[in-house]
Design a protein around this motif. Structure first.
Motif, PDB file in Angstrom:
ATOM      1  N   ALA A  29       0.845  -1.190   0.000  1.00  0.00           N
ATOM      2  CA  ALA A  29       0.000   0.000   0.000  1.00  0.00           C
ATOM      3  C   ALA A  29       0.878   1.236   0.000  1.00  0.00           C
ATOM      4  O   ALA A  29       1.835   1.333   0.767  1.00  0.00           O
ATOM      5  CB  ALA A  29      -0.914   0.008   1.223  1.00  0.00           C
ATOM      6  N   SER A  30       0.549   2.168  -0.867  1.00  0.00           N
ATOM      7  CA  SER A  30       1.241   3.451  -0.926  1.00  0.00           C
ATOM      8  C   SER A  30       0.209   4.541  -0.709  1.00  0.00           C
ATOM      9  O   SER A  30      -0.651   4.767  -1.567  1.00  0.00           O
ATOM     10  CB  SER A  30       1.933   3.631  -2.289  1.00  0.00           C
ATOM     11  OG  SER A  30       2.622   4.844  -2.341  1.00  0.00           O
ATOM     12  N   LYS A  55       6.809   2.058   7.793  1.00  0.00           N
ATOM     13  CA  LYS A  55       7.582   1.576   6.641  1.00  0.00           C
ATOM     14  C   LYS A  55       8.646   0.573   7.087  1.00  0.00           C
ATOM     15  O   LYS A  55       8.840  -0.478   6.461  1.00  0.00           O
ATOM     16  CB  LYS A  55       8.235   2.752   5.929  1.00  0.00           C
ATOM     17  CG  LYS A  55       9.003   2.350   4.674  1.00  0.00           C
ATOM     18  CD  LYS A  55       9.560   3.586   3.957  1.00  0.00           C
ATOM     19  CE  LYS A  55      10.301   3.185   2.679  1.00  0.00           C
ATOM     20  NZ  LYS A  55      10.817   4.377   1.960  1.00  0.00           N
ATOM     21  N   LYS A  56       9.308   0.905   8.185  1.00  0.00           N
ATOM     22  CA  LYS A  56      10.374   0.035   8.688  1.00  0.00           C
ATOM     23  C   LYS A  56       9.826  -1.316   9.123  1.00  0.00           C
ATOM     24  O   LYS A  56      10.340  -2.369   8.731  1.00  0.00           O
ATOM     25  CB  LYS A  56      11.070   0.728   9.863  1.00  0.00           C
ATOM     26  CG  LYS A  56      12.122  -0.129  10.563  1.00  0.00           C
ATOM     27  CD  LYS A  56      12.693   0.629  11.766  1.00  0.00           C
ATOM     28  CE  LYS A  56      13.652  -0.241  12.568  1.00  0.00           C
ATOM     29  NZ  LYS A  56      14.155   0.480  13.767  1.00  0.00           N
ATOM     30  N   GLN A  57       8.775  -1.304   9.939  1.00  0.00           N
ATOM     31  CA  GLN A  57       8.284  -2.553  10.512  1.00  0.00           C
ATOM     32  C   GLN A  57       7.472  -3.387   9.534  1.00  0.00           C
ATOM     33  O   GLN A  57       7.269  -4.579   9.766  1.00  0.00           O
ATOM     34  CB  GLN A  57       7.479  -2.262  11.779  1.00  0.00           C
ATOM     35  CG  GLN A  57       8.324  -1.730  12.926  1.00  0.00           C
ATOM     36  CD  GLN A  57       7.653  -1.923  14.267  1.00  0.00           C
ATOM     37  OE1 GLN A  57       6.971  -2.922  14.512  1.00  0.00           O
ATOM     38  NE2 GLN A  57       7.852  -0.962  15.167  1.00  0.00           N
ATOM     39  N   THR A  58       7.000  -2.774   8.454  1.00  0.00           N
ATOM     40  CA  THR A  58       6.293  -3.563   7.429  1.00  0.00           C
ATOM     41  C   THR A  58       7.207  -3.881   6.257  1.00  0.00           C
ATOM     42  O   THR A  58       6.734  -4.350   5.211  1.00  0.00           O
ATOM     43  CB  THR A  58       5.050  -2.814   6.912  1.00  0.00           C
ATOM     44  OG1 THR A  58       5.464  -1.605   6.266  1.00  0.00           O
ATOM     45  CG2 THR A  58       4.069  -2.513   8.036  1.00  0.00           C
ATOM     46  N   SER A  59       8.495  -3.630   6.440  1.00  0.00           N
ATOM     47  CA  SER A  59       9.481  -3.872   5.372  1.00  0.00           C
ATOM     48  C   SER A  59       9.107  -3.167   4.078  1.00  0.00           C
ATOM     49  O   SER A  59       9.299  -3.701   2.977  1.00  0.00           O
ATOM     50  CB  SER A  59       9.628  -5.382   5.133  1.00  0.00           C
ATOM     51  OG  SER A  59      10.106  -6.020   6.300  1.00  0.00           O
ATOM     52  N   GLY A  60       8.534  -1.978   4.213  1.00  0.00           N
ATOM     53  CA  GLY A  60       8.214  -1.163   3.048  1.00  0.00           C
ATOM     54  C   GLY A  60       6.933  -1.517   2.338  1.00  0.00           C
ATOM     55  O   GLY A  60       6.607  -0.896   1.313  1.00  0.00           O
ATOM     56  N   THR A  61       6.184  -2.484   2.855  1.00  0.00           N
ATOM     57  CA  THR A  61       4.931  -2.845   2.176  1.00  0.00           C
ATOM     58  C   THR A  61       3.821  -1.829   2.429  1.00  0.00           C
ATOM     59  O   THR A  61       2.877  -1.733   1.643  1.00  0.00           O
ATOM     60  CB  THR A  61       4.444  -4.242   2.617  1.00  0.00           C
ATOM     61  OG1 THR A  61       4.246  -4.246   4.035  1.00  0.00           O
ATOM     62  CG2 THR A  61       5.451  -5.312   2.228  1.00  0.00           C
ATOM     63  N   VAL A  62       3.910  -1.079   3.538  1.00  0.00           N
ATOM     64  CA  VAL A  62       2.967   0.007   3.803  1.00  0.00           C
ATOM     65  C   VAL A  62       3.779   1.296   3.841  1.00  0.00           C
ATOM     66  O   VAL A  62       4.548   1.535   4.767  1.00  0.00           O
ATOM     67  CB  VAL A  62       2.209  -0.188   5.128  1.00  0.00           C
ATOM     68  CG1 VAL A  62       1.215   0.947   5.338  1.00  0.00           C
ATOM     69  CG2 VAL A  62       1.479  -1.530   5.140  1.00  0.00           C
TER      70      VAL A  62
END
Length: 319
Positions: A29-30, A55-62
């Motif tokens: 998601a962006s 961003k950090k804890q979702t490895s950039g996926t959110v």
């Protein structure tokens, strides 16, 4: 006028690493986040810190991009509707500016309902469940809530009595402010912050350039609520939703502490700019409280849903 904005959510992909379980499917998601406050404001700093941690804890996926200073074209009073209608996936919503759609959101603007941030925390224990219901009713979810700090009257003149406030023009950001200032005999004008001065705090607005005196009254409170559109939220996997919600809950107390610090820092900056802090004499404060006291019952009569939580709060603080 609200203009349509778009946001993107990518297709579901498998995470190879990071804080989310590799056994779960995770969406990408962006999201753009709308806020009217400038880059230097502490609420914007909070939002940026939250976005970075997500961003950090979702490895950039959110991935949340904070669009400060009203970049997306939305004014503060439009934010609840903008998130509701999916015009923007996330927004920093100032509760007291949403009373046209949801009158309960003005509860913190009842004069002197909370006398300190500690009392405000108790008030939130009773009113936040209703905030959550309002958000759900408006197709969104609250991620965190952070108050504005101490309130002041910023004036061009020094006053020591309520009579001295008579007919002074003052701008306020909400209807509660109109009622409060008019009860003191002032000539209040409602202009949402960010429209004529691109800021809400005295420092953001460089008040020292056109005002001289700061009168600490701490007469009302208000809070920013970071909300997310439910359609955007539902794109995330259950693991992602839990992770983002947990990050918000964990960071919220620090964001409250940032509010207190910002108050101290802002007051110092205003004084450095040449403004003078004028203590409000006890007789003047007593009269301010007396003149604004009827606004409590008026609000509860106008917004019946606020009666039970407000009275429960008052009972807990023994007032």
């Amino acid at each position: 006028m609200i203009t349509r904005r778009t946001f993107t959510t990518g297709a579901a992909t498998m995470l190879a690493a990071g804080h989310i379980s590799t056994r779960a499917m995770a969406a990408t998601a962006s999201w753009d986040m709308s806020t009217v406050w400038p880059d230097g404001n502490f609420h914007t700093h909070n939002a940026m810190a939250f976005a970075e941690e997500v961003k950090k804890q979702t490895s950039g996926t959110v991935n949340i991009t904070v669009k400060a200073g009203g970049q997306l074209g939305f004014k503060g009073p439009e934010h609840l509707r903008a998130v509701r209608d999916g015009l923007v996936p996330l927004a920093d919503v100032l509760n007291i500016q949403q009373v046209g759609d949801e009158p309960f959101m003005g509860v913190e603007s009842i004069p002197f309902l909370a006398g300190s941030m500690d009392e405000l925390k108790v008030l939130h224990k009773y009113v936040r469940p209703e905030y959550e219901r309002i958000a759900a009713r408006n197709n969104q979810k609250i991620l965190y809530v952070v108050p504005w700090p101490t309130q002041y009257l910023h004036l061009k003149v020094k006053v020591s009595t309520v009579e001295g406030l008579k007919n002074i023009k003052i701008r306020v950001p909400d209807k509660g402010g109109i009622d409060t200032m008019n009860a003191l005999g002032m000539a209040a004008i409602m202009i949402p912050w960010g429209e004529t001065i691109p800021a809400v705090s005295g420092v953001d607005g460089k008040f020292w350039e056109f005002m001289k005196y700061i009168h600490p009254t701490n007469h009302v409170w208000s809070s920013q609520m970071l909300t997310v559109n439910l359609e955007a939220w539902k794109v995330l996997s259950a693991d992602q939703q839990k992770l983002v919600a947990d990050i918000a809950a964990k960071m919220e107390p620090d964001f409250w502490a940032n509010s207190l610090k910002a108050d101290v820092d802002s007051l110092n900056r205003l004084k450095e700019g040449g403004m003078e802090v004028v203590p409000v004499p006890d007789p003047m404060m007593t009269e301010i409280r007396a003149r604004t006291a009827p606004l409590l019952d008026a609000f509860l009569k106008r917004v019946p849903a606020a009666d039970q939580p407000v009275r429960a709060y008052l009972a807990e603080i023994k007032r």
